[in-house]
Design an enzyme around this catalytic site. Sequence first.
Site, PDB file in Angstrom:
ATOM      1  N   GLY A 179      43.856  17.462  60.500  1.00 30.01           N
ATOM      2  CA  GLY A 179      43.398  17.640  59.125  1.00 30.01           C
ATOM      3  C   GLY A 179      43.044  16.362  58.384  1.00 30.01           C
ATOM      4  O   GLY A 179      43.057  16.337  57.150  1.00 30.01           O
ATOM      5  N   ASN A 276      29.792  22.175  58.487  1.00 32.22           N
ATOM      6  CA  ASN A 276      30.693  21.680  59.524  1.00 32.22           C
ATOM      7  C   ASN A 276      30.493  20.181  59.686  1.00 32.22           C
ATOM      8  O   ASN A 276      29.405  19.670  59.433  1.00 32.22           O
ATOM      9  CB  ASN A 276      30.364  22.377  60.854  1.00 32.22           C
ATOM     10  CG  ASN A 276      31.233  21.892  61.997  1.00 32.22           C
ATOM     11  OD1 ASN A 276      32.450  21.762  61.847  1.00 32.22           O
ATOM     12  ND2 ASN A 276      30.631  21.619  63.140  1.00 32.22           N
ATOM     13  N   HIS A 278      30.661  17.260  62.650  1.00 32.78           N
ATOM     14  CA  HIS A 278      30.699  17.147  64.117  1.00 32.78           C
ATOM     15  C   HIS A 278      30.656  15.655  64.484  1.00 32.78           C
ATOM     16  O   HIS A 278      29.863  14.895  63.923  1.00 32.78           O
ATOM     17  CB  HIS A 278      29.501  17.886  64.717  1.00 32.78           C
ATOM     18  CG  HIS A 278      29.515  17.845  66.207  1.00 32.78           C
ATOM     19  ND1 HIS A 278      30.339  18.647  66.967  1.00 32.78           N
ATOM     20  CD2 HIS A 278      28.842  17.063  67.085  1.00 32.78           C
ATOM     21  CE1 HIS A 278      30.167  18.366  68.243  1.00 32.78           C
ATOM     22  NE2 HIS A 278      29.262  17.415  68.335  1.00 32.78           N
TER      23      HIS A 278
HETATM   24  C1  GAR Z   1      36.854  15.556  63.818  1.00 29.89           C
HETATM   25  O1  GAR Z   1      36.493  14.383  64.487  1.00 29.89           O
HETATM   26  C2  GAR Z   1      35.708  16.536  63.797  1.00 29.89           C
HETATM   27  O2  GAR Z   1      34.454  15.901  63.727  1.00 29.89           O
HETATM   28  C3  GAR Z   1      35.886  17.237  65.117  1.00 29.89           C
HETATM   29  O3  GAR Z   1      37.268  17.416  65.205  1.00 29.89           O
HETATM   30  C4  GAR Z   1      37.936  16.323  64.567  1.00 29.89           C
HETATM   31  C5  GAR Z   1      38.971  16.904  63.615  1.00 29.89           C
HETATM   32  O4  GAR Z   1      39.765  15.916  63.075  1.00 29.89           O
HETATM   33  N1  GAR Z   1      35.180  18.465  65.110  1.00 29.89           N
HETATM   34  C6  GAR Z   1      34.537  18.958  66.171  1.00 29.89           C
HETATM   35  O5  GAR Z   1      34.525  18.412  67.255  1.00 29.89           O
HETATM   36  C7  GAR Z   1      33.818  20.277  65.905  1.00 29.89           C
HETATM   37  N2  GAR Z   1      32.892  20.559  66.960  1.00 29.89           N
HETATM   38  P1  GAR Z   1      40.679  16.198  61.794  1.00 29.89           P
HETATM   39  O6  GAR Z   1      41.505  17.437  62.102  1.00 29.89           O
HETATM   40  O7  GAR Z   1      41.530  14.975  61.696  1.00 29.89           O
HETATM   41  O8  GAR Z   1      39.787  16.376  60.612  1.00 29.89           O
END
Ligand code: GAR
Length: 361
Positions: A179, A276, A278
Amino acid sequence: MLTDKLKTPAQLALIQAQFAGSTRRLVFTNGCFDLLHVGHVRYLQQARALGDALLVALNGDDSVRALKGPSRPINTELDRAEVLAALECVDFVTVFHTERVTDLVGEIRPDVYAKGGDYTVDSLNPEEVAALRAAGSEIRILPLVAGKSTTATLARASQGAPARSAGPLRLGVLGSGKGSNFRAIAEAIENGTLDAEVRIVISDVEEAGILELARVRGIRAEHIVPGRFKTKLEPESEARVVELLQEADVELVVLAGYMRMIKPPLLEAFPSRIINIHPSLLPAFPGLRAWAQALAAGASTAGCTVHYVDNGMDTGEVIGQSEVPVLPGDTDESLHARIQVAEHALYPAVIARVARGLREI
Ligand code: GAR
């Protein structure tokens, strides 16, 4: 009804000849213009002011579909051409059916080529840039009018939303992980740089850090039992997500590290209202562990993208991107950490931009 501003390819040759033999400057631009709004009008007026006449090449219906998806264009090419031709700042309109304007540029050899500020000279198609350089055209990137966009107009229309609504933008956040992006958004709200309010945080992972980060802030945090599938929610669970978001009166759904595909019940409940983040420069490296994909492919630049969510995997319209370098000796972890720093700056800034759009138009 066709007007005499509408030109066939053969007639374009005559226009080219007229301008080539004079000191008058011909400005050229291209686009879909499938739901004309004030941002388009101001853009076209600025383009026209760069010369003595403006020629707009309009993407044909087939190429709009290829670029924007099956629900576009909103209006047919002939209707769009007629509306554009009715503008005082537009002198000529032509409809083209190719993916790129390379051939048209070669034929018209415009004095100036104008494009909207969602592009930079570097992000224009290299083939088109080469054609413009060969034609001796000056390339001018014009600023877009903040908050005035087709996507925002469509979102409002589909929600039956009024042109203005008051108060901070109401967000619903979905995440599966620690998060840190949610925290960056919450901090931007707390320090006043983002006029929004997180109404609910939902996770498919009971122990996800994002739920705890919400709880300590006094924000409603809900776990959804995902069901049988790995890559999507069970339909009943997705329907429950919709219910929770609607109960919380959410205006924009923000995916922050949410690792499942979004399916029709949710997509349909929030059309053009789900975004979103990414961890790659889309369209490069969609899917899982995008940073590791970039490293394995030997990319010299990585980054992150915020985009609208559609029914594809990381395929929706890009709203903003931020680049980071890949450094010698990078590991998956070090590169992802650098991308995340960029994410934490990009996501709140893009949400602020989207919020302005939803509030202003
Ligand atoms: C982030 O780096 C986000 O870009 C990626 O998951 C991570 C979540 O981190 N999302 C994806 O890969 C979606 N395809 P967080 O929970 O610390 O925000």
